[in-house]
Design a protein around this motif. Sequence first.
Motif, PDB file in Angstrom:
ATOM      1  N   GLU A   1      -8.435  31.602  26.378  1.00 16.56           N
ATOM      2  CA  GLU A   1      -9.337  31.580  25.396  1.00 16.56           C
ATOM      3  C   GLU A   1     -10.052  30.268  25.141  1.00 16.56           C
ATOM      4  O   GLU A   1     -11.248  30.084  24.899  1.00 16.56           O
ATOM      5  CB  GLU A   1      -8.975  32.061  23.991  1.00 16.56           C
ATOM      6  CG  GLU A   1      -8.688  33.746  24.094  1.00 16.56           C
ATOM      7  CD  GLU A   1      -9.972  34.570  24.412  1.00 16.56           C
ATOM      8  OE1 GLU A   1     -10.757  34.083  23.846  1.00 16.56           O
ATOM      9  OE2 GLU A   1      -9.672  35.375  25.124  1.00 16.56           O
ATOM     10  N   ALA A   2      -9.210  29.110  25.180  1.00 18.51           N
ATOM     11  CA  ALA A   2      -9.771  27.901  25.134  1.00 18.51           C
ATOM     12  C   ALA A   2     -10.757  27.585  26.303  1.00 18.51           C
ATOM     13  O   ALA A   2     -11.880  26.939  26.149  1.00 18.51           O
ATOM     14  CB  ALA A   2      -8.681  26.696  25.101  1.00 18.51           C
TER      15      ALA A   2
ATOM     16  N   SER B   1     -14.039  29.228  25.611  1.00 19.81           N
ATOM     17  CA  SER B   1     -14.809  28.501  24.735  1.00 19.81           C
ATOM     18  C   SER B   1     -15.537  27.155  25.120  1.00 19.81           C
ATOM     19  O   SER B   1     -16.640  27.106  24.842  1.00 19.81           O
ATOM     20  CB  SER B   1     -13.811  28.304  23.418  1.00 19.81           C
ATOM     21  OG  SER B   1     -13.204  29.508  22.815  1.00 19.81           O
ATOM     22  N   GLU B   2     -14.616  26.749  25.813  1.00 19.15           N
ATOM     23  CA  GLU B   2     -15.181  25.563  26.644  1.00 19.15           C
ATOM     24  C   GLU B   2     -16.290  25.711  27.668  1.00 19.15           C
ATOM     25  O   GLU B   2     -17.441  24.919  27.526  1.00 19.15           O
ATOM     26  CB  GLU B   2     -13.915  24.588  27.319  1.00 19.15           C
ATOM     27  CG  GLU B   2     -14.524  23.282  28.005  1.00 19.15           C
ATOM     28  CD  GLU B   2     -13.424  22.736  28.673  1.00 19.15           C
ATOM     29  OE1 GLU B   2     -13.766  21.481  29.281  1.00 19.15           O
ATOM     30  OE2 GLU B   2     -12.362  23.215  29.007  1.00 19.15           O
TER      31      GLU B   2
ATOM     32  N   THR C   1     -19.223  26.434  25.176  1.00 20.13           N
ATOM     33  CA  THR C   1     -19.674  25.142  24.356  1.00 20.13           C
ATOM     34  C   THR C   1     -20.424  24.516  25.667  1.00 20.13           C
ATOM     35  O   THR C   1     -21.517  23.921  25.117  1.00 20.13           O
ATOM     36  CB  THR C   1     -18.449  24.527  24.014  1.00 20.13           C
ATOM     37  OG1 THR C   1     -17.786  25.140  23.005  1.00 20.13           O
ATOM     38  CG2 THR C   1     -18.957  22.934  23.391  1.00 20.13           C
TER      39      THR C   1
END
Length: 194
Positions: free
Chosen positions: A176-177, A180-181, A184
């Motif tokens: 998930e990180a 998200s990155e 972004t």
Amino acid sequence: MARALFIIDVQNDFTEGGALGVDGGAAVAAAITEHVRRHPDLYDVVIASRDWHDGDNDNGGHFATDADPDFVLTWPVHCVAGTDGAEYHESIDTGLIDIHVRKGQGVPAYSIFEGTTDDGRSVPQALDELEVTEIDVVGLATDYCVRASALDALQHGRSVRVLRNLVAGVAAESSEAALSEIATEGGHVEVSTD
């Protein structure tokens, strides 16, 4: 302007039962093949990467040969060139792949952009020759090679979409990180419309 599909590292060693098997990897392999078959006109080119490590050394420190792997910078031996572990998972229809990329030959490599095509071109060369401006990214593992490939595609000026239902990661939190990155940094994270 053309659209490419990147199939990242859907290999036996990265699916269940492999040296670094990811839960859900086999299901992702089957779903990727189904996605391409259902959308034969969606992509101008399908490009698939494979780790293709040398088996007679530590691959630039990538393989933990003298100590336990830390699973951050060092890993168990995996995807050694010419072994079953380095081959595409059986659910990947290799007849749907237009360009094959090998990476990690003697050095650590996570991104498809660190590899070369079977005919010796870099991935940016192949993309430029085909005028690829949009890339969908699928494969294994979300939190490592999918992440690195998507971020590199963005850095190379492409529009990037990761199809979240066609990826699987090592761990839920780090996957998930990674997604998200990517978002972004300007990528899109979507569900394929199968």
